[in-house]
Write an enzyme that holds these catalytic residues in place. Structure first.
Site, PDB file in Angstrom:
ATOM      1  N   HIS A 256       0.838  -1.208   0.000  1.00 40.16           N
ATOM      2  CA  HIS A 256       0.000   0.000   0.000  1.00 40.16           C
ATOM      3  C   HIS A 256       0.875   1.261   0.000  1.00 40.16           C
ATOM      4  O   HIS A 256       0.667   2.175  -0.813  1.00 40.16           O
ATOM      5  CB  HIS A 256      -0.910  -0.017   1.228  1.00 40.16           C
ATOM      6  CG  HIS A 256      -1.814   1.164   1.335  1.00 40.16           C
ATOM      7  ND1 HIS A 256      -3.121   1.149   0.918  1.00 40.16           N
ATOM      8  CD2 HIS A 256      -1.599   2.422   1.824  1.00 40.16           C
ATOM      9  CE1 HIS A 256      -3.671   2.330   1.129  1.00 40.16           C
ATOM     10  NE2 HIS A 256      -2.772   3.122   1.690  1.00 40.16           N
ATOM     11  N   GLU A 257       1.849   1.290   0.900  1.00 38.01           N
ATOM     12  CA  GLU A 257       2.702   2.481   0.975  1.00 38.01           C
ATOM     13  C   GLU A 257       3.615   2.604  -0.239  1.00 38.01           C
ATOM     14  O   GLU A 257       3.957   3.719  -0.652  1.00 38.01           O
ATOM     15  CB  GLU A 257       3.508   2.470   2.272  1.00 38.01           C
ATOM     16  CG  GLU A 257       2.667   2.465   3.549  1.00 38.01           C
ATOM     17  CD  GLU A 257       1.611   3.552   3.603  1.00 38.01           C
ATOM     18  OE1 GLU A 257       1.813   4.619   2.981  1.00 38.01           O
ATOM     19  OE2 GLU A 257       0.578   3.349   4.274  1.00 38.01           O
ATOM     20  N   HIS A 260       1.851   4.650  -2.787  1.00 33.99           N
ATOM     21  CA  HIS A 260       2.048   6.087  -2.585  1.00 33.99           C
ATOM     22  C   HIS A 260       3.445   6.511  -3.037  1.00 33.99           C
ATOM     23  O   HIS A 260       3.624   7.509  -3.741  1.00 33.99           O
ATOM     24  CB  HIS A 260       1.880   6.425  -1.097  1.00 33.99           C
ATOM     25  CG  HIS A 260       0.477   6.412  -0.605  1.00 33.99           C
ATOM     26  ND1 HIS A 260      -0.504   7.221  -1.128  1.00 33.99           N
ATOM     27  CD2 HIS A 260      -0.112   5.696   0.393  1.00 33.99           C
ATOM     28  CE1 HIS A 260      -1.641   7.003  -0.486  1.00 33.99           C
ATOM     29  NE2 HIS A 260      -1.435   6.078   0.447  1.00 33.99           N
ATOM     30  N   GLU A 286      -4.370   7.966  -3.179  1.00 32.07           N
ATOM     31  CA  GLU A 286      -4.926   6.731  -2.639  1.00 32.07           C
ATOM     32  C   GLU A 286      -5.297   5.761  -3.747  1.00 32.07           C
ATOM     33  O   GLU A 286      -5.237   4.541  -3.560  1.00 32.07           O
ATOM     34  CB  GLU A 286      -6.140   7.044  -1.763  1.00 32.07           C
ATOM     35  CG  GLU A 286      -6.578   5.909  -0.872  1.00 32.07           C
ATOM     36  CD  GLU A 286      -5.552   5.528   0.185  1.00 32.07           C
ATOM     37  OE1 GLU A 286      -5.648   4.402   0.726  1.00 32.07           O
ATOM     38  OE2 GLU A 286      -4.651   6.339   0.478  1.00 32.07           O
TER      39      GLU A 286
END
Length: 491
Positions: A256-257, A260, A286
């Site tokens: 997930h990170e 980003h 996001e």
């Protein structure tokens, strides 16, 4: 003269962007390496630097430069638009208020971490009250008589209004609730259990991060209570967290990170340390983290590859075969924690937070009633009673650090990701073959070309529409969820 004005403005802005990166690095350090006893001093440091930044963002020369500067390229036009927007917002907020917000939220962050650990909500409420009061004051200053919550939301998703988010959630909720009911009535998916040593989890997290394009020569992976990504251009850092009984939390937080961080690292180098050199909004940001984590890394195809790597590192698993492993990765359960929520429940977490924070900022909900409102809503939506504050309103760092208006961008990012995923699959119908080999490179290249390299060149919704060639709607996300979980749960 217009050329000189533009040159002077962009040079001035570059220094402001560099100082902003320093501010971000202080925040990263606070959550990863700062000694606990430094919290009060760090608050003063953050306040001092915010004072410098606010003075630069409201420098009257900016208005003169903007009046004289003439853009000759698309990138220059976009820079003038974004600098003008930043200047208009900054000058509405008194410098003293901006510095006090930086100081109090820095202190509140440390107090939140201690309160969360001690399950001490009552002890945390006084400083949270200060944060709420300051953000209400800021929202009122920005709104200039309009809706204060809308003004705060605009800081994370430019141009978006609370009523639009409410309408979007009203459109999404019936199909999500119906899907949840069908899934919860089906036979439960298997659960991955066992002991998974920390060093092996982190080794696999690093391997997967690099497979998803994270450049460790311009980044690093550390541990934090609440995983996050920080920085832009050539210094983009991420964090994860490790539970030796739950390797999926570490692995998928990392992915997930990386979504980003990949967005930031893949922005065209020509935009570095400019207003274009960062993600255009939190919703678009996001969309990248969610499509990396969910549509790509939680796909049954990628789970097939990941199952093999898990067996290599940890030995036989509590689930047998890649199909059961994919069902375990996508297991639907009414858990307390938003960051660990499955795709079916995730948006219900966001809807709860949006409704509560909007009511709080508008003065329709008192801070003293927030916990009860949270717990009542959670029981209604998830069918489970909150058993302790760290499973309820103390679980997220966003309110302690004053990020009111941020939460709805998570669900907006899911909607954007749904649109992007539909377009991606149309262009690459054989993508699952790549993912089953642990190779997301074609998907990543598509996202880089369509979204990431452009940074802040276009407004948020236009960024997604330009990438997909179609309008932004909730339909593709809901279709994806119903199809995926219908197959996994035999609906």
């Amino acid at each position: 003269m217009s050329g000189v004005a533009l040159s002077d403005l962009l040079a001035f802005q570059r220094e402001t962007e560099a100082l902003s990166q320093v501010m971000g690095r202080l925040g990263w350090d606070q959550e990863t390496m700062m000694p606990r006893g430094a919290a009060a001093q760090r608050g003063d440091e953050m306040a001092a630097l915010e004072g410098v930044l606010h003075a630069r963002r409201t420098d009257p020369r900016i208005a003169d430069w903007l009046a004289s500067a003439k853009a000759t390229t698309e990138a220059e036009t976009a820079q003038l638009r974004l600098i003008s927007r930043s200047y208009d917002r900054a000058r509405k907020v008194p410098g003293k208020l901006a510095a006090e917000i930086a100081r109090v939220t820095s202190v509140a962050q440390g107090q939140w971490a201690e309160a969360r650990k001690a399950e001490d909500l009552a002890g945390f409420l006084p400083v949270l009250g200060q944060v709420v009061s300051l953000r209400r004051e800021e929202g009122a200053a920005l709104a200039e008589g309009g809706d204060a919550y809308d003004a705060l939301l605009d800081g994370y998703e430019p141009g978006l209004k609370g009523d639009e988010i409410a309408a979007l959630f009203d459109a999404m909720r019936p199909r999500i609730v119906a899907l949840r009911a069908h899934v919860m009535a089906a036979a439960p998916a298997p659960e991955l259990t066992g002991h998974f040593p920390k060093d092996r989890q982190l080794a696999l997290a690093h391997e997967i991060a690099q497979a998803f394009g994270y450049d460790l020569s311009r980044g690093r992976i550390d541990e934090a209570v609440h995983p996050f990504s920080s920085g832009s251009f050539n210094d983009v850092r991420i964090t994860t967290r490790v539970d030796e009984s739950d390797p999926l939390g570490c692995l998928y937080s990392t992915i997930h990170e990386v979504g980003h961080a990949g967005y930031e690292q893949n922005i065209d180098q020509i935009h570095g340390l400019t207003v274009l050199g960062q993600g255009v909004s939190m919703g678009v940001h996001e969309s990248q983290s969610r499509i990396y984590e969910n549509q790509l890394a939680r796909s049954p195809a990628f789970c097939h590859w990941l199952y093999g790597r898990m067996v290599d590192l940890f030995g036989p698993l509590s689930v047998t075969g890649p199909e059961d492993f994919a069902r375990a990765v996508n297991r639907v359960a009414s858990g307390y924690i938003r960051t660990e929520a499955d795709e079916v429940h995730y948006n219900l977490h966001i809807m709860l937070r949006f409704d509560l924070e909007r009511a709080l900022m508008r003065g329709d909900l008192d801070l003293g009633d927030l916990e009860a409102a949270w717990n009542d809503r959670f029981l209604s939506d998830f069918g489970v009673a909150v058993d302790r504050p760290s499973h309820g309103m103390l679980q997220d760092v966003h309110w302690p650090v004053g990020l009111f208006g941020y939460f709805p961008t998570y669900s907006l990012g899911n909607v954007y990701a749904g649109c992007l995923h539909a377009a991606l699959r149309a262009d690459f119908p054989g993508l699952d073959e790549d993912l089953s080999k642990g190779d997301p490179s074609r998907a990543l290249g598509w996202l880089k070309e369509r979204v990431q390299t452009h940074g802040g060149l276009r407004p948020p919704r236009q960024t997604i529409e330009h990438a997909t060639g179609g309008p932004v709607t909730e339909g593709p996300l809901l279709d994806y969820l119903e199809t995926k979980f219908g197959v996994l749960y035999g609906l």
